[in-house]
Design an enzyme around this catalytic site. Sequence first.
Site, PDB file in Angstrom:
ATOM      1  CG  ASN A  27     -26.559  -7.874  -9.689  1.00 31.78           C
ATOM      2  OD1 ASN A  27     -27.492  -8.656  -9.482  1.00 31.78           O
ATOM      3  ND2 ASN A  27     -25.313  -8.180  -9.421  1.00 31.78           N
ATOM      4  CG  MET A  72     -26.563 -16.437  -3.875  1.00 31.01           C
ATOM      5  SD  MET A  72     -26.930 -15.284  -2.547  1.00 31.01           S
ATOM      6  CE  MET A  72     -25.873 -13.896  -2.962  1.00 31.01           C
ATOM      7  CD  GLU A  91     -34.299 -19.302   2.837  1.00 29.12           C
ATOM      8  OE1 GLU A  91     -35.262 -19.243   3.625  1.00 29.12           O
ATOM      9  OE2 GLU A  91     -34.404 -19.710   1.668  1.00 29.12           O
ATOM     10  CG  HIS A 138     -32.291  -8.772  -1.424  1.00 27.72           C
ATOM     11  ND1 HIS A 138     -32.234  -9.763  -2.389  1.00 27.72           N
ATOM     12  CD2 HIS A 138     -33.463  -8.966  -0.768  1.00 27.72           C
ATOM     13  CE1 HIS A 138     -33.316 -10.530  -2.302  1.00 27.72           C
ATOM     14  NE2 HIS A 138     -34.085 -10.067  -1.345  1.00 27.72           N
ATOM     15  CG  HIS A 181     -32.413 -19.127  -1.606  1.00 32.54           C
ATOM     16  ND1 HIS A 181     -33.629 -18.597  -1.273  1.00 32.54           N
ATOM     17  CD2 HIS A 181     -32.198 -18.802  -2.897  1.00 32.54           C
ATOM     18  CE1 HIS A 181     -34.141 -17.978  -2.316  1.00 32.54           C
ATOM     19  NE2 HIS A 181     -33.297 -18.083  -3.318  1.00 32.54           N
ATOM     20  CB  SER A 220     -40.901 -14.109  -4.208  1.00 30.63           C
ATOM     21  OG  SER A 220     -40.154 -13.000  -4.619  1.00 30.63           O
TER      22      SER A 220
HETATM   23  N1  HPA Z   1     -24.398 -12.738  -7.098  1.00 26.62           N
HETATM   24  C1  HPA Z   1     -25.025 -13.817  -6.592  1.00 26.62           C
HETATM   25  N2  HPA Z   1     -26.343 -13.967  -6.623  1.00 26.62           N
HETATM   26  C2  HPA Z   1     -27.070 -12.995  -7.197  1.00 26.62           C
HETATM   27  C3  HPA Z   1     -26.486 -11.843  -7.754  1.00 26.62           C
HETATM   28  C4  HPA Z   1     -25.073 -11.720  -7.688  1.00 26.62           C
HETATM   29  O1  HPA Z   1     -24.477 -10.733  -8.163  1.00 26.62           O
HETATM   30  N3  HPA Z   1     -27.492 -11.093  -8.241  1.00 26.62           N
HETATM   31  C5  HPA Z   1     -28.656 -11.765  -7.999  1.00 26.62           C
HETATM   32  N4  HPA Z   1     -28.407 -12.922  -7.368  1.00 26.62           N
END
Ligand code: HPA
Length: 267
Positions: A227, A203, A82, A239, A79, A26
């Site tokens: 991350n 994902m 969802e 998130h 996704h 997005s």
């Molecule tokens: N895991 C799965 N999907 C993600 C992650 C994660 O750590 N970070 C951003 N999307």
Amino acid sequence: MLEAVAAALPEIFRAGEIACGLILGSGWGEALAPDAVLARVPYAELSGYGESTVVGHRGELLLLELRGKRVVCFSGRRHYYEGCSLEQVTYPVELMRCLGVQTLLITNAAGGLNPAFRPGDLMILTDHLNLSGVNPLRGAHRPEWGPRFPDMTQVYDPELSALLEAAGGRIHRGIYAFSVGPSYETPAEVRALRLLGADAVGMSTVPEAVLAKACGMRIAALSCITNPAAGLGQTPLQHQEVLAESAQARPRMARLVADFVAALPQR
Ligand code: HPA
């Protein structure tokens, strides 16, 4: 199957060759700074797709002129987590196929598994692990999607990946593991994925890439590492942090996407 949807799009979608399809997280439509927005179709008007239910994923289909090339862009995606079907998840690919798109760039946010990766880094996908147990090609064979048992030896096109790398500055290459979500992984799953050879986990992307590859498209894909994956960082995953990190990386990724499109060979 989406021929009728493609035919019902504004005429301009079919009024010339499309150099590339983009499936982006997005906010990307705004980040891209195109020469022109030629058409804008909210997802609510795309029969069978449905609006995104995820915070930070506003959805619209855009036809852009970017660096002198016509580009179709799904800005925001559906996704599997969802609860939508794989047909919905891969809808952008199928609609692009119906529009004659042959080159596809997919971007995503992912957690870093490779210890060399830092939040904000970018990774070009060289391959993926689909351990989800789901496959978008399941079901009756559809000849327009290629052979019944399509080859996946080289899902991500080396030439396109080289274009991304040339445009990218500091950029990694690596293997992306598809995790259905929506829960993040456990530290044990993260260790297992690392042992299996994955460099990042996310994902999305894999269902789209599998269908696009089966259909004969050339694919490049790019992860923004938002991350350290679970257990590798100091704090629990949120998130909001993923969104904040991808927003920070967006200008760089947008420039990279534009440079990539500019470098695509004219066919
Ligand atoms: N895991 C799965 N999907 C993600 C992650 C994660 O750590 N970070 C951003 N999307």
